[in-house]
Every structure is written in structure tokens, then in C-alpha cells.
Write an enzyme that holds these catalytic residues in place. Structure first.
Site, PDB file in Angstrom:
ATOM      1  N   TRP A 172      38.046 -19.622 -42.629  1.00 41.42           N
ATOM      2  CA  TRP A 172      36.583 -19.538 -42.670  1.00 41.42           C
ATOM      3  C   TRP A 172      36.106 -18.953 -43.982  1.00 41.42           C
ATOM      4  O   TRP A 172      35.051 -19.355 -44.513  1.00 41.42           O
ATOM      5  CB  TRP A 172      36.068 -18.746 -41.470  1.00 41.42           C
ATOM      6  CG  TRP A 172      36.305 -19.479 -40.191  1.00 41.42           C
ATOM      7  CD1 TRP A 172      37.181 -19.153 -39.195  1.00 41.42           C
ATOM      8  CD2 TRP A 172      35.691 -20.714 -39.787  1.00 41.42           C
ATOM      9  NE1 TRP A 172      37.137 -20.093 -38.199  1.00 41.42           N
ATOM     10  CE2 TRP A 172      36.244 -21.065 -38.533  1.00 41.42           C
ATOM     11  CE3 TRP A 172      34.735 -21.541 -40.361  1.00 41.42           C
ATOM     12  CZ2 TRP A 172      35.867 -22.223 -37.841  1.00 41.42           C
ATOM     13  CZ3 TRP A 172      34.355 -22.703 -39.684  1.00 41.42           C
ATOM     14  CH2 TRP A 172      34.919 -23.030 -38.446  1.00 41.42           C
TER      15      TRP A 172
ATOM     16  N   ASP B 278      30.793 -12.005 -42.677  1.00 41.28           N
ATOM     17  CA  ASP B 278      30.882 -12.936 -41.555  1.00 41.28           C
ATOM     18  C   ASP B 278      31.589 -12.173 -40.444  1.00 41.28           C
ATOM     19  O   ASP B 278      32.782 -11.925 -40.507  1.00 41.28           O
ATOM     20  CB  ASP B 278      31.685 -14.178 -41.965  1.00 41.28           C
ATOM     21  CG  ASP B 278      31.870 -15.167 -40.816  1.00 41.28           C
ATOM     22  OD1 ASP B 278      31.460 -14.865 -39.675  1.00 41.28           O
ATOM     23  OD2 ASP B 278      32.435 -16.249 -41.068  1.00 41.28           O
TER      24      ASP B 278
ATOM     25  N   LYS C  87      31.289 -16.218 -29.379  1.00 43.33           N
ATOM     26  CA  LYS C  87      32.500 -15.451 -29.129  1.00 43.33           C
ATOM     27  C   LYS C  87      32.206 -14.178 -28.337  1.00 43.33           C
ATOM     28  O   LYS C  87      32.784 -13.954 -27.286  1.00 43.33           O
ATOM     29  CB  LYS C  87      33.194 -15.140 -30.458  1.00 43.33           C
ATOM     30  CG  LYS C  87      33.555 -16.412 -31.227  1.00 43.33           C
ATOM     31  CD  LYS C  87      34.037 -16.140 -32.621  1.00 43.33           C
ATOM     32  CE  LYS C  87      34.122 -17.398 -33.451  1.00 43.33           C
ATOM     33  NZ  LYS C  87      35.097 -18.380 -32.984  1.00 43.33           N
TER      34      LYS C  87
END
Length: 363
Positions: free
Chosen positions: A101, A173, A197
Site C-alpha cells: 500500500w 495511512d 477494517k
């Protein structure tokens, strides 16, 4: 309904009590005769939902008054562009490359012609199995920000101790460990996280941004401009209303559990059960540097692709869903977010013991 343990990295398991609450209010919310999905985002009922969601999140994360909370769309992936577009035009943007990511965030920032992107640390040399050192002397103090990924969902590493970046804001992030580790928001300039999540269903993205970082530049697209979203209270366009409602229910649930400190304690206890079994095993092992191990996403392997495949097949037959590791890593991955039950970890460990006994216990 059969009992399953959902180890999905996202969309992930939600608290059962939250799902039941949503179910009870699905058709008729607050005796309105309408579902939350049918409410106008301009209605007083929804305004109360979004205001309560922000208030709860501010309380849970101890968000200072000089930070805006935005409820947006587009996932964390949209933030890969929004962050440099809003914060780093005609400036240097610094990135720490700790996995898949982070690489995507770097790639998207590089597409902006007026942003100077520099990778100041990377763990790609060892397949992202550790967190690299981030040295202050490598951080020019006129940079727009240092971007980190606090938890690497695929690789299973976490940044627990934030780097010293001087006066340069940290952008994080935090998609896969927001609300599960009790970070100090004031240590960051901007935090962003996809909801799917630890917050709620996919479709909602939360951005927490310090006021002085908003409105620095002209952004051609209104939808990509933090300033416009902030000035409109996250309702410049129709927001993901049901996702925000579900997030509010999850925030209420976390508060009922005792808040972020309790969440972190429970998550560490759950992870320790699995890591202890991995470390004691003669068959299973962790590819991750021990001090950098994630408590949210735990990859493990046997070292034999056929045995990994066999274990995943047996696990699935026993009701362990989404345990197969990411295709770039292989093996298995157990995602133990806030709502994942301790009983599920204990059941997995029992399965691992049984599998090891039946398959020789040799790596």
C-alpha cells in the site's frame, strides 16, 4: 446459521451486537417510517447521526480541536492522490516504503507533475518483513510531509514508535490499525483510513487533518479538496450515509468496551496467543521481524507451499474463512481486528496444533 471465524483483512468482521442493532433499525429508524438508507442527508435525523459519529470519534481518539474530521468516499486509495494534491504542490513529499500500500501511495503521488516525491526509507530489500529506520537527518525540514503506513495489512508489520520528523508533519495511512492502537493524534498532521477494517463497512473513508494543512493551495476538483469538504461538514455531496451510521454504532461499541486503551490491550492479548503458538511450533513460522510484528494482521507459513495449501483447505472446511495469505506473500494470514473474538484465535491455535501433529511437525 453456522458459526464461522472471519479472518478477512477487509471488509472485515463487525461486532455482532452492532449488526443486531443495525438489523433492528433497518426498516424503521427512530420511528421515522424510513430506513437510515432512505433518510435525506439534510434531514435532522441524519444530521444527528453524523454529528454523534464525529463527537464519538473525537472522544475515542482524543482528537484536538484544531483538527477537522472528514467523512469521505473513495477509500484510502483516493487519499493517495488527495494528500499530495492538497499538501505538497510545488513541494517535496517524503515517503517510507513499507509494503504494497505504501508503494501504491508513492506511485500515485509521482503522477502529480508538481510534487517532488522522495522515498527516504524502505524495507523492500527484505520483502517488507521489517520496519526500516527513519532518520531525522534524512528529512529536509522544508518538506510538505513524511508519509507512513502505520500498519501493513499484507506484510504484517507495524510502526509502533513514530519517527522524529522535526517540524515536518507526519501523514499516516492508518487504515488497518486505526482504533486498535492508541496513537496520539497530535503527533500527526493528517491521518486517513478506509473504514472496512475497524470502523464499519466498505465505502466510508475517515480523514483527520490539522487545520493549518487545509486550504494551502487551489485544487481544481471540488471533490478532491479538503477545504471544500471541511467547510461543508463532509456534506458537499451526498455522503455515504449508511456507512457513517454503521461507524457511529461501532464507535459506541468501542466506547462500551472501555475505549482505545482497552481495545489495544485486547488486541495484544489475542495476537500473543497466536504468536506464542507460531514461535513454539516446529512447523509454522512468522516471516516478520519480531519487534515489528503487527497485532492486527498476522502472516504465517509452513515453508512448504503444498502444506500451506493443505492447511488452508482444512481450515476452510472447519469454518475458518479468509485465512489464506495474500497472493504476494502466500501462506496464511489471520486478521485480528477489534471485533474478532478471542475464541476464534484459540480455535485457530487448536487447529494448528492438530495439523502439526498430523503432518510431522517439520518445517
Amino acid at each position: 446459521m453456522k458459526t464461522v471465524y472471519n479472518f478477512s483483512a477487509g471488509p472485515a468482521v463487525l461486532p455482532k451486537s452492532v449488526l443486531e442493532k443495525a438489523q433492528s433499525e433497518l426498516v424503521n429508524y427512530e420511528n421515522s417510517g424510513m430506513s437510515v438508507m432512505e433518510l435525506s442527508h439534510r434531514s435532522s435525523l441524519f444530521e444527528t447521526i453524523i454529528e454523534n459519529a464525529e463527537t464519538l470519534l473525537r472522544e475515542l481518539m482524543n482528537i484536538p480541536d484544531n483538527y477537522k474530521v472528514l467523512f469521505l468516499q473513495g477509500g484510502a486509495s483516493m487519499q493517495f492522490t488527495m494528500v499530495p494534491l492538497n499538501l505538497a504542490q510545488n513541494k517535496k513529499a517524503l515517503y517510507v516504503n513499507t509494503g504494497s500500500w505504501a508503494k501504491k501511495a508513492i506511485s500515485e503521488a509521482k503522477k502529480l507533475s508538481n510534487v517532488d516525491v522522495e522515498v527516504i526509507a524502505s524495507s523492500e530489500d527484505k520483502n517488507f518483513t521489517y520496519i526500516p529506520d527513519i532518520n531525522k537527518e534524512d528529512i529536509p525540514q522544508d518538506a510538505a510531509y513524511v508519509h507512513i503506513t502505520t500498519n501493513n495489512t499484507i506484510e504484517g508489520t507495524t510502526i509502533y514508535d513514530l519517527p522524529d520528523t522535526g517540524d515536518v508533519p507526519i501523514v499516516a495511512d492508518m487504515s488497518s490499525n486505526i482504533l486498535s492502537i492508541d496513537y496520539n493524534v497530535a503527533d500527526f498532521g493528517l491521518i486517513y483510513a478506509g473504514a472496512q477494517k475497524n470502523i464499519g463497512p466498505a465505502g466510508l473513508t475517515v480523514v483527520i487533518v490539522r487545520n493549518d494543512l487545509i486550504g494551502q493551495v487551489d485544487v481544481l476538483s471540488a471533490m478532491l479538496d479538503y477545504d471544500i469538504h471541511a467547510k461543508n461538514g463532509s456534506m458537499y455531496n451526498t455522503p455515504p450515509t449508511y456507512g457513517i451510521y454503521m461507524a457511529k454504532l461501532v464507535f459506541e461499541w468501542i466506547k462500551e468496551q472501555g475505549g482505545l486503551g482497552q481495545m489495544e490491550k485486547q488486541n495484544k492479548e489475542k495476537a500473543a496467543i497466536l504468536y506464542d503458538e507460531i514461535d513454539a511450533s516446529d512447523l509454522f513460522s512468522s516471516p516478520v521481524n519480531k519487534k515489528d510484528r503487527s497485532i492486527n494482521n498476522i502472516p504465517f507459513i509452513t515453508g512448504n507451499d503444498e502444506l500451506d495449501k493443505k492447511f488452508n483447505q482444512e481450515a476452510l472446511a472447519e469454518g475458518f474463512e479468509n485465512l489464506k495469505g495474500h497472493r504476494s506473500v502466500g501462506g496464511m494470514r489471520a486478521s485480528l481486528y477489534n471485533a474478532f473474538p478471542k475464541t476464534g484465535v484459540e480455535a485457530l491455535v487448536n487447529l494448528m496444533k492438530k495439523f502439526e501433529a498430523e503432518n510431522g511437525g517439520k518445517k
